[in-house]
Scaffold this active site. Structure first.
Site, PDB file in Angstrom:
ATOM      1  CG  ASP A 307      -2.023   0.877   0.783  1.00 49.26           C
ATOM      2  OD1 ASP A 307      -3.262   0.406   0.432  1.00 49.26           O
ATOM      3  OD2 ASP A 307      -2.084   2.111   1.435  1.00 49.26           O
ATOM      4  CB  CYS A 404     -16.310  -1.511  -2.932  1.00 49.31           C
ATOM      5  SG  CYS A 404     -15.299  -0.212  -2.333  1.00 49.31           S
TER       6      CYS A 404
END
Length: 463
Positions: A307, A404
């Site tokens: 990340d 999402c």
């Protein structure tokens, strides 16, 4: 798009007082209701002005104001989120007197969601000076979306409402769906999904039994062997031994679909390229270990998680330690260069940054704080991340792309553009875990299994 600042137009600042609402409370119930209303209004305005997520603003507020008991927190929390959930209707009342609209909206949201604090809701109704009979409105059924549309029309007969108003106009432009799906989607978006979790190192049956003993409405057997439905009541996870010991993780059912489609083998090496705080990393490792246990072998597999945020990776490692998982390491993205070896991994998961429209059930504020650019501006970044990350997949390896989001702009269009540029990758069929249908690219709709929304595509590298 509606502007949530309508409630505060004409007010000098975001700070809300009883006088700012311009009403006089005359009964104890009205005084309590007015106090709640002032707090909720302050939070509503702060969310609108800061554009920060409502749950973060609310958490900061409760941390700074310890005076509120559990009932107070529940009334404030649920009423605040209800205002955003039904804002598509309430914004249509904006031309009327501000304080009257605000109290009427609070009362209406309590009726629409059948909140337990009907004495407070009745007091809000009185403060709004509405001529509508509250007891008659309270007697109306509110089970279906049609019921709720009938209720809001009864409460505000001078205004015309449509179910489509509950999502911003721009959403339908970037997420076209047929009429039947549109109704189902609006209905789902107008309710909260349950809290979903996964069992780790313990069967879902045992986990559910232990949670039930604590008074938590847990159930299992929902599509995946490790999935657990924890009901809709809020809970303090840090007081639950199963959570503290790493035997359950909170993860929405739609999110769990991603790991199931990755289907990592016990000896495989995976890279979670956009790991965040590691929910899917933990799921991948849990699936590896469970499959190894089923085959009575040890898991020699590993996962590297990446990340751009070091604090997210620190949280990931804390969660991995709590779960007693080995085989997980981190490699932070520090530049455009791969933080891991190229042509190395059996599987790469790219859970790309997105608009998060699939999570609007849990975050109803975001549908009104964001604009169409939240969807339209993401595709170039998503394609870039997917393209760079794909270099880490070895020949014969798997590349999984997920978001999402519910919009094709961030989903199917990105995958199609990637495949045109990278002919060494081809789509592999996916079986929809909730409907059983076969598809090349899967969209999980919130109404299919009472979950969030999610998209996933699985690709194979041939050379």
């Amino acid at each position: 798009m509606g502007n949530p600042s309508s409630f505060s137009s004409g007010m000098a600042s975001n700070s809300v007082t009883s006088s700012a609402l311009n009403v006089q409370a005359s009964t104890p119930a009205q005084k309590r209701a007015l106090s709640y209303a002032s707090t909720i209004k302050q939070l509503f305005d702060e969310i609108q002005s800061s554009k920060m997520p409502a749950d973060r603003i609310l958490a900061n507020y409760f941390r700074e104001h310890k005076k509120h008991g559990s009932k107070d927190r529940k009334v404030i929390r649920e009423s605040l989120f209800s205002l955003f959930r039904w804002w598509g209707w309430f914004q249509r009342l904006g031309d009327q007197q501000i304080s009257a609209v605000y109290f009427a909206s609070l009362s209406a949201s309590a009726l629409l969601e059948a909140h337990a604090w009907q004495d407070i809701a009745n007091a809000w109704h009185e403060l709004s000076q509405s001529p509508i009979d509250y007891q008659q409105a309270q007697a109306l059924t509110v089970e279906s979306l049609d019921d709720k549309l009938a209720l809001i029309q009864y409460l505000f007969p001078a205004t015309e409402f449509k179910a489509q108003d509950l999502l911003p106009d721009w959403f339908w432009q970037v997420c076209p769906v047929d009429a039947a799906q549109q109704t189902q989607l609006i209905d789902a978006m107008s309710s909260r999904p349950p809290i979903w979790g996964r069992a780790q190192g313990i069967t879902s049956q045992d986990a559910a039994a232990q949670l039930q003993a604590l008074g938590i409405e847990a159930s299992y057997g929902h599509y995946f062997s490790d999935a657990i439905n924890l009901g809709s009541k809020s809970m303090n996870l840090n007081e639950i031994t199963l959570y503290k010991d790493g035997n359950i993780e909170i993860q929405d059912l739609a999110s769990q679909v991603i790991g199931q489609i990755c289907a990592p083998e016990p000896d495989a090496h995976w890279w979670d390229a956009c790991s965040g705080a590691g929910g899917k990393t933990l799921q991948l490792r849990s699936l590896m270990l469970a499959k190894a246990a089923d085959n009575q072998t040890s898991s020699a597999g590993s996962i590297i998680s990446s990340d751009i945020r070091s604090n997210a990776l620190e949280e990931l490692m804390k969660r991995a330690q709590r779960a007693h998982f080995n085989g997980i390491s981190v490699a932070r993205w520090k530049s455009d260069a791969l933080p891991v070896p190229a042509d190395h991994f059996d599987g790469v998961l790219v859970d790309a940054p997105c608009s998060c429209t699939g999570t609007w059930r849990r975050n109803p504020d975001m549908r009104w704080l964001d604009g169409v650019e939240a969807v339209a501006d993401k595709a170039a970044l998503q394609l870039d991340i997917l393209s760079r990350s794909s270099r880490a997949v070895k020949a014969g390896g798997v590349l999984v792309y997920a978001t999402c989001s519910l919009s094709p702009l961030e989903n199917q269009d990105v995958v199609t553009a990637f495949l045109q540029q990278h002919p060494e990758f081809t789509l592999t069929p996916i079986r929809h875990p909730f409907t059983g249908e076969q598809t090349e690219m899967l969209t999980v709709w919130p109404f299919e299994a009472n979950s969030d929304g999610m998209f996933v595509a699985r690709m194979l590298r041939s050379k």
